[in-house]
Scaffold this motif. Structure first.
Motif, short mmCIF file in Angstrom:
data_model
loop_
_atom_site.label_atom_id
_atom_site.label_comp_id
_atom_site.label_asym_id
_atom_site.label_seq_id
_atom_site.Cartn_x
_atom_site.Cartn_y
_atom_site.Cartn_z
N GLU A 81 -9.52 10.92 44.96
CA GLU A 81 -10.86 10.61 44.46
C GLU A 81 -11.08 11.14 43.05
O GLU A 81 -11.70 10.47 42.21
CB GLU A 81 -11.92 11.16 45.42
CG GLU A 81 -12.02 10.36 46.71
CD GLU A 81 -13.17 10.81 47.58
OE1 GLU A 81 -13.44 12.03 47.63
OE2 GLU A 81 -13.80 9.94 48.22
N LYS A 82 -10.59 12.35 42.76
CA LYS A 82 -10.74 12.91 41.43
C LYS A 82 -9.94 12.11 40.40
O LYS A 82 -10.44 11.79 39.31
CB LYS A 82 -10.27 14.38 41.43
CG LYS A 82 -10.40 15.08 40.08
CD LYS A 82 -11.86 15.29 39.71
CE LYS A 82 -11.98 16.17 38.46
NZ LYS A 82 -13.35 16.57 38.19
N HIS A 136 -11.67 8.81 39.77
CA HIS A 136 -12.86 8.99 38.93
C HIS A 136 -12.48 9.19 37.47
O HIS A 136 -13.07 8.57 36.57
CB HIS A 136 -13.66 10.20 39.43
CG HIS A 136 -14.84 10.53 38.58
ND1 HIS A 136 -15.97 9.73 38.52
CD2 HIS A 136 -15.07 11.56 37.72
CE1 HIS A 136 -16.84 10.25 37.66
NE2 HIS A 136 -16.33 11.37 37.17
N LYS A 163 -7.58 20.85 46.91
CA LYS A 163 -7.45 21.79 45.80
C LYS A 163 -6.28 22.75 46.00
O LYS A 163 -5.52 23.02 45.06
CB LYS A 163 -8.75 22.60 45.65
CG LYS A 163 -8.69 23.70 44.60
CD LYS A 163 -9.97 24.52 44.59
CE LYS A 163 -9.86 25.71 43.64
NZ LYS A 163 -11.10 26.53 43.65
N THR A 209 -14.95 18.04 35.00
CA THR A 209 -14.47 16.70 34.66
C THR A 209 -14.23 16.53 33.16
O THR A 209 -13.22 15.95 32.75
CB THR A 209 -15.46 15.63 35.16
OG1 THR A 209 -15.53 15.71 36.59
CG2 THR A 209 -14.99 14.23 34.77
N HIS A 220 -8.89 18.52 40.59
CA HIS A 220 -9.48 18.42 41.94
C HIS A 220 -11.00 18.37 41.82
O HIS A 220 -11.56 18.55 40.73
CB HIS A 220 -9.04 19.61 42.80
CG HIS A 220 -9.22 20.94 42.14
ND1 HIS A 220 -10.46 21.56 42.00
CD2 HIS A 220 -8.34 21.76 41.52
CE1 HIS A 220 -10.31 22.71 41.37
NE2 HIS A 220 -9.04 22.85 41.05
N GLU A 221 -11.67 18.13 42.92
CA GLU A 221 -13.12 17.92 42.91
C GLU A 221 -13.91 19.10 42.36
O GLU A 221 -15.00 18.92 41.82
CB GLU A 221 -13.62 17.60 44.33
CG GLU A 221 -13.48 16.14 44.74
CD GLU A 221 -12.04 15.73 45.03
OE1 GLU A 221 -11.78 14.53 45.08
OE2 GLU A 221 -11.19 16.63 45.20
N LYS A 222 -13.38 20.30 42.48
CA LYS A 222 -14.12 21.48 42.04
C LYS A 222 -13.89 21.82 40.57
O LYS A 222 -14.44 22.78 40.04
CB LYS A 222 -13.76 22.68 42.92
CG LYS A 222 -14.19 22.48 44.38
CD LYS A 222 -13.80 23.65 45.26
CE LYS A 222 -14.22 23.37 46.71
NZ LYS A 222 -13.81 24.47 47.62
#
Length: 206
Positions: A127-128, A131, A78, A108, A103-105
Motif C-alpha cells: 500500500e505504501k 501510494h 514495518k 511520505t 512503510h505506512e508509519k
C-alpha cells in the motif's frame, strides 16, 4: 559461499556473516533466478527464503546505476521492511548499492525525496509503495526485479490486488514470489502476472 559465478564482493560479505555454504534452497534456485526467469519459491518457515531473495537481488544488480529504482521488494509490514533493509546493507556491504525502505508509519514527503535522489533497491509494504508511485509519478519501467516476500501472507491480507496493479504498471521485469505455502491466491496471481514461471517447492526445514 560457493554458488556458480557468484559476485566476489557478495561472496565475501556472506562469508564474513557466517554464510560460507549455500543451503539447499539457495543452491537450487540461484541459477534459475540468475537466468532472469520468473520464479515462485515455496519453502517452510526458517529455511532462508528472505536471505535467498536478498542474495539474488544483490547478485543481479551488482552496483549502483542510474537514478531510478531497479529492484522493488514488497513485504508485509514495518518490521519486515526494517529486517530486510538491514540484510541488504549487511550483504551489500562491499557494493555501492543504494537501499531504502518505506512503510505506512514513515513520512511520505521524506520517502518521496529519498526515491527522487536515486535508489537501486526499494523495499516496502504494497500500500505504501502504491501510494508513493501513484502520487509522485515515479517511473516503474526501470524496475528489473519485482519481488514479493511472504507472498501467501500478503495475499491472505488482500494485498494481491495491489501487487497485481503495481506489477501491471511495469512493462518488462523479472517477477519473484517467495512463499511459505502455495495457496490458491499465489497460484492465481502467478498465472496472471508471470511469464512461464519456474516453481520450486519444498516442505523441508533447514
Amino acid at each position: 559461499m560457493e554458488l556458480k559465478k557468484i559476485n566476489p564482493s557478495l561472496r565475501q560479505a556472506l562469508i564474513e556473516n557466517g554464510l560460507s555454504e549455500a543451503n539447499e534452497l539457495q543452491s537450487e534456485t540461484f541459477s534459475a533466478i540468475k537466468s532472469g526467469a520468473d520464479v515462485v519459491v515455496q519453502s517452510a518457515e526458517a529455511t532462508g527464503k528472505t536471505t535467498t531473495l536478498v542474495i539474488n537481488v544483490i547478485q543481479k544488480l551488482e552496483k549502483a546505476q542510474g537514478e531510478s529504482t531497479r529492484a522493488l521488494v514488497l513485504v508485509q509490514d514495518k518490521e519486515k521492511v526494517i529486517e530486510m533493509v538491514a540484510l541488504f546493507r549487511t550483504f551489500a556491504n562491499y557494493t555501492d548499492l543504494r537501499v531504502f525502505g518505506v512503510h505506512e508509519k514513515g513520512d511520505t514527503d521524506f520517502d518521496k525525496n529519498q526515491i527522487s535522489l536515486g535508489l537501486d533497491v526499494l523495499i516496502g509494504t504494497p500500500e505504501k509503495i502504491n501510494h508513493l508511485f501513484s502520487t509522485a509519478g515515479f517511473n516503474l519501467n526501470t524496475i528489473k526485479i519485482f519481488a514479493v516476500d511472504d507472498a501467501d501472507k500478503l495475499f491472505k491480507n488482500r494485498m494481491d490486488a495491489v501487487v497485481q496493479r503495481l506489477s501491471m504498471s511495469i512493462e518488462k521485469t523479472q517477477r519473484l514470489f517467495f512463499t511459505t505455502q502455495i495457496t490458491e491466491k499465489v497460484e492465481v496471481l502467478a498465472d496472471k502476472i508471470m511469464v512461464e514461471p519456474l516453481w520450486f517447492e519444498s516442505e523441508e526445514d533447514e
